[in-house]
Design a protein around this motif. Structure first.
Motif, PDB file in Angstrom:
ATOM      1  N   ASP A  79      44.781 -88.138  36.844  1.00 36.65           N
ATOM      2  CA  ASP A  79      44.580 -89.167  35.996  1.00 36.65           C
ATOM      3  C   ASP A  79      45.520 -88.689  34.725  1.00 36.65           C
ATOM      4  OD1 ASP A  79      44.183 -91.541  34.719  1.00 36.65           O
ATOM      5  OD2 ASP A  79      42.462 -90.539  33.667  1.00 36.65           O
ATOM      6  N   ALA A  80      46.766 -89.424  34.515  1.00 35.66           N
ATOM      7  CA  ALA A  80      47.486 -88.993  33.158  1.00 35.66           C
ATOM      8  C   ALA A  80      47.593 -90.107  32.416  1.00 35.66           C
ATOM      9  CB  ALA A  80      48.849 -88.387  33.880  1.00 35.66           C
ATOM     10  N   GLY A  81      46.588 -90.912  32.085  1.00 35.18           N
ATOM     11  CA  GLY A  81      46.544 -91.890  31.344  1.00 35.18           C
ATOM     12  C   GLY A  81      46.574 -91.437  29.830  1.00 35.18           C
ATOM     13  N   PRO A  82      47.056 -92.241  28.750  1.00 35.07           N
ATOM     14  CA  PRO A  82      47.062 -92.175  27.581  1.00 35.07           C
ATOM     15  C   PRO A  82      45.661 -91.658  27.027  1.00 35.07           C
ATOM     16  CG  PRO A  82      47.089 -94.394  27.845  1.00 35.07           C
ATOM     17  CD  PRO A  82      47.271 -93.712  29.080  1.00 35.07           C
ATOM     18  N   SER A  83      45.815 -90.610  26.156  1.00 36.10           N
ATOM     19  CA  SER A  83      44.236 -89.879  25.687  1.00 36.10           C
ATOM     20  C   SER A  83      43.937 -90.315  24.355  1.00 36.10           C
ATOM     21  CB  SER A  83      44.409 -88.420  25.439  1.00 36.10           C
ATOM     22  OG  SER A  83      43.099 -87.940  25.071  1.00 36.10           O
ATOM     23  N   VAL A  84      42.912 -91.458  24.416  1.00 39.76           N
ATOM     24  CA  VAL A  84      42.410 -91.902  23.205  1.00 39.76           C
ATOM     25  C   VAL A  84      41.632 -91.048  22.476  1.00 39.76           C
ATOM     26  CG1 VAL A  84      40.791 -93.475  22.109  1.00 39.76           C
ATOM     27  CG2 VAL A  84      42.225 -94.370  23.886  1.00 39.76           C
ATOM     28  N   SER A  85      40.909 -90.180  23.167  1.00 41.64           N
ATOM     29  CA  SER A  85      40.058 -88.939  22.720  1.00 41.64           C
ATOM     30  C   SER A  85      40.741 -87.938  22.198  1.00 41.64           C
ATOM     31  CB  SER A  85      39.320 -88.417  23.853  1.00 41.64           C
ATOM     32  OG  SER A  85      40.125 -87.378  24.836  1.00 41.64           O
ATOM     33  N   THR A  86      42.064 -87.437  22.589  1.00 44.46           N
ATOM     34  CA  THR A  86      42.743 -86.605  21.562  1.00 44.46           C
ATOM     35  C   THR A  86      43.195 -87.232  20.331  1.00 44.46           C
ATOM     36  OG1 THR A  86      43.648 -85.859  23.587  1.00 44.46           O
ATOM     37  CG2 THR A  86      44.950 -85.366  21.598  1.00 44.46           C
ATOM     38  N   PHE A  87      43.536 -88.444  20.366  1.00 40.39           N
ATOM     39  CA  PHE A  87      43.962 -89.012  19.146  1.00 40.39           C
ATOM     40  C   PHE A  87      42.768 -89.243  18.325  1.00 40.39           C
ATOM     41  CE2 PHE A  87      44.418 -92.842  16.324  1.00 40.39           C
ATOM     42  CZ  PHE A  87      45.548 -92.574  15.738  1.00 40.39           C
ATOM     43  N   LEU A  88      41.724 -89.628  18.622  1.00 37.44           N
ATOM     44  CA  LEU A  88      40.306 -89.459  17.802  1.00 37.44           C
ATOM     45  C   LEU A  88      40.015 -88.233  17.289  1.00 37.44           C
ATOM     46  CD1 LEU A  88      38.106 -92.124  19.773  1.00 37.44           C
ATOM     47  CD2 LEU A  88      39.401 -92.577  17.689  1.00 37.44           C
ATOM     48  N   ALA A  89      40.289 -87.421  17.908  1.00 43.08           N
ATOM     49  CA  ALA A  89      39.980 -86.085  17.665  1.00 43.08           C
ATOM     50  C   ALA A  89      40.746 -85.314  16.520  1.00 43.08           C
ATOM     51  CB  ALA A  89      39.977 -85.030  18.878  1.00 43.08           C
ATOM     52  N   ARG A  90      41.921 -85.677  16.439  1.00 43.73           N
ATOM     53  CA  ARG A  90      42.945 -85.067  15.730  1.00 43.73           C
ATOM     54  C   ARG A  90      43.775 -85.762  14.527  1.00 43.73           C
ATOM     55  NH1 ARG A  90      47.000 -82.424  20.249  1.00 43.73           N
ATOM     56  NH2 ARG A  90      45.308 -81.057  21.060  1.00 43.73           N
ATOM     57  N   HIS A  91      43.981 -87.282  14.953  1.00 44.25           N
ATOM     58  CA  HIS A  91      44.601 -88.034  13.971  1.00 44.25           C
ATOM     59  C   HIS A  91      43.884 -89.217  13.646  1.00 44.25           C
ATOM     60  CE1 HIS A  91      47.635 -85.742  15.409  1.00 44.25           C
ATOM     61  NE2 HIS A  91      47.393 -85.893  16.600  1.00 44.25           N
ATOM     62  N   ALA A  92      42.936 -89.822  14.009  1.00 44.82           N
ATOM     63  CA  ALA A  92      42.315 -91.185  13.833  1.00 44.82           C
ATOM     64  C   ALA A  92      41.676 -91.165  12.307  1.00 44.82           C
ATOM     65  CB  ALA A  92      41.239 -91.587  14.817  1.00 44.82           C
ATOM     66  N   ASP A  93      41.523 -92.405  11.647  1.00 48.48           N
ATOM     67  CA  ASP A  93      40.951 -92.456  10.370  1.00 48.48           C
ATOM     68  C   ASP A  93      39.571 -93.048  10.861  1.00 48.48           C
ATOM     69  OD1 ASP A  93      41.329 -95.327  10.767  1.00 48.48           O
ATOM     70  OD2 ASP A  93      43.243 -95.452   9.467  1.00 48.48           O
ATOM     71  N   ARG A  94      38.754 -93.311   9.665  1.00 45.06           N
ATOM     72  CA  ARG A  94      37.437 -93.784   9.806  1.00 45.06           C
ATOM     73  C   ARG A  94      37.433 -95.217  10.781  1.00 45.06           C
ATOM     74  NH1 ARG A  94      32.279 -91.674   8.584  1.00 45.06           N
ATOM     75  NH2 ARG A  94      30.703 -93.342   8.022  1.00 45.06           N
ATOM     76  N   GLY A  95      38.336 -95.815  10.049  1.00 45.97           N
ATOM     77  CA  GLY A  95      38.421 -97.346  10.517  1.00 45.97           C
ATOM     78  C   GLY A  95      38.780 -97.400  12.205  1.00 45.97           C
ATOM     79  N   GLN A  96      39.554 -96.602  12.456  1.00 46.94           N
ATOM     80  CA  GLN A  96      40.028 -96.462  13.865  1.00 46.94           C
ATOM     81  C   GLN A  96      38.808 -96.036  14.612  1.00 46.94           C
ATOM     82  OE1 GLN A  96      43.631 -94.039  13.314  1.00 46.94           O
ATOM     83  NE2 GLN A  96      44.827 -95.840  13.630  1.00 46.94           N
ATOM     84  N   PHE A  97      38.150 -94.974  14.152  1.00 48.99           N
ATOM     85  CA  PHE A  97      36.988 -94.437  15.017  1.00 48.99           C
ATOM     86  C   PHE A  97      36.006 -95.715  14.927  1.00 48.99           C
ATOM     87  CE2 PHE A  97      33.787 -92.200  16.843  1.00 48.99           C
ATOM     88  CZ  PHE A  97      34.241 -90.811  17.336  1.00 48.99           C
ATOM     89  N   ARG A  98      35.690 -96.386  13.904  1.00 50.36           N
ATOM     90  CA  ARG A  98      34.677 -97.623  13.851  1.00 50.36           C
ATOM     91  C   ARG A  98      35.276 -98.591  15.150  1.00 50.36           C
ATOM     92  NH1 ARG A  98      31.858 -99.479   9.703  1.00 50.36           N
ATOM     93  NH2 ARG A  98      32.964-101.403   9.557  1.00 50.36           N
ATOM     94  N   GLU A  99      36.688 -98.733  15.369  1.00 56.19           N
ATOM     95  CA  GLU A  99      37.005 -99.788  16.099  1.00 56.19           C
ATOM     96  C   GLU A  99      36.747 -99.448  17.565  1.00 56.19           C
ATOM     97  OE1 GLU A  99      41.005-101.008  15.996  1.00 56.19           O
ATOM     98  OE2 GLU A  99      40.813-101.719  13.784  1.00 56.19           O
ATOM     99  N   PHE A 100      37.008 -98.064  17.678  1.00 55.55           N
ATOM    100  CA  PHE A 100      36.760 -97.327  19.053  1.00 55.55           C
ATOM    101  C   PHE A 100      35.221 -97.626  19.367  1.00 55.55           C
ATOM    102  CE2 PHE A 100      34.830 -93.603  20.981  1.00 55.55           C
ATOM    103  CZ  PHE A 100      35.329 -93.323  22.232  1.00 55.55           C
ATOM    104  N   VAL A 101      34.251 -97.354  18.668  1.00 56.26           N
ATOM    105  CA  VAL A 101      32.899 -97.483  18.672  1.00 56.26           C
ATOM    106  C   VAL A 101      32.568 -98.924  19.020  1.00 56.26           C
ATOM    107  CG1 VAL A 101      30.676 -97.297  17.734  1.00 56.26           C
ATOM    108  CG2 VAL A 101      32.192 -95.428  17.641  1.00 56.26           C
TER     109      VAL A 101
END
Length: 315
Positions: A82-104
């Motif tokens: 599985d080589a899909g795009p990694s949301v978890s990597t983005f959240l760990a390194r780059h996401a702002d709080r608003g994006q993490f809220r969206e993820f949740v």
């Protein structure tokens, strides 16, 4: 009846199917419980399910398999590839709080009823496969401790981010592909003929969960989340490292050995889980790359009751 073309990302279609399925879970306050088994509604749902299965079949090829004995190896190869795009990597390194809220918010559609769809398979299995599923689900439900149920741990995550933790609060804000992720579990869970696909689906989730959850916890703490908010992810780092072995061997390998005709269904269910996750991740990251929300609208912060009363008195 017209509710869209039945595509995996069709908002109206996926919402209609989700509403039909929800009658088997917590239901709706303004809908009579008898509708769960109403013949007309079941007939309408069957039409939606047929389209949904066709959409899944178009998107997901049935993996090849040498024989039932190769199920565990095939699952390992499928999840490793599985080589899909990694949301978890983005959240760990780059996401702002608003994006993490969206993820949740996206994840709340499933996590607030976590484990329930897969539990439908328990009475449909037997022997070692059944015992393995019960072992996994017992952990998901907190081992008899309500406060340790994974759905309750997720509520703490939502509260820590200022989100409304009530069941279904954000149903109207998520796109069709988010609902499709949940609908696939319900489709597989509510039909005995698809019990193999449900087992494979669960295995794929467990086998690809531990490392992403470690990243989610890292990202949340980077953004100021406390231990209570991150506990849901911490729990899955440990639990799913164990569950992946139980799901792949004790559940799926034993199910394939006992019912060889289900072997390819097991792999298909796993492939569906991975493909839907890939499509969902593509939607979310694509929107964020464009600088726009991945939701229909940004979630509002939950206002404490006292503050809400004070604010109302000032208007």
């Amino acid at each position: 009846m017209h509710v869209g073309d039945g595509g995996l990302g069709d908002d109206d279609f996926q919402l209609a199917l989700f509403v039909c399925y929800e009658l088997h879970y917590q239901g709706f306050e303004d809908v009579e419980d008898r509708w769960e088994w109403h013949p007309w509604l079941l007939g309408a749902r069957a039409v939606l399910e047929e389209r949904f299965e066709e959409a899944l079949a178009r998107a997901v090829a049935r993996p090849s398999l040498d024989g039932p004995k190769g199920v565990r190896r095939a699952l390992n190869e499928l999840t490793a590839a599985d080589a899909g795009p990694s949301v978890s990597t983005f959240l760990a390194r780059h996401a702002d709080r608003g994006q993490f809220r969206e993820f949740v918010v996206h994840r709340s559609i499933y996590h607030l009823k976590e484990a329930d769809p897969h539990t439908w398979a328990i009475p449909r299995l037997r022997g070692a496969a059944k015992a393995a599923l019960v072992e996994i689900q017992a952990d998901e439900y907190g081992g008899g401790r309500p406060e340790r149920m994974h759905s309750e741990l997720f509520r703490a995550t939502m509260r820590g981010l200022g989100l409304d933790d009530s069941y279904g609060a954000y149903l109207g804000q998520v796109p069709g592909i988010t609902l499709a992720v949940s609908n696939a579990m319900s489709l597989f869970g509510l039909h005995r003929r698809l019990r193999g696909a449900l087992a494979g689906h669960l295995a794929a989730l467990e086998m690809t969960s531990s490392l992403p959850n470690r990243r989610y916890a890292t990202g949340l703490r980077r953004l100021g989340g406390d231990d209570d908010a991150a506990r849901f992810y911490d729990e899955h780092v440990q639990a799913d490292a164990v569950h992946e072995q139980i799901a792949a061997h004790d559940l799926c390998a034993n199910l394939a050995a006992g019912e060889p005709a289900l072997a390819r269904d097991i792999l298909y269910g796993a492939a569906c889980a991975l493909e839907l996750e890939r499509l969902w991740a593509g939607h979310v990251l694509g929107r964020w790359e464009q600088g726009v929300t991945s939701l229909a609208e940004a979630p509002a912060a939950k206002v404490p009751a006292r503050e809400g009363c004070d604010a109302a008195s000032k208007r």
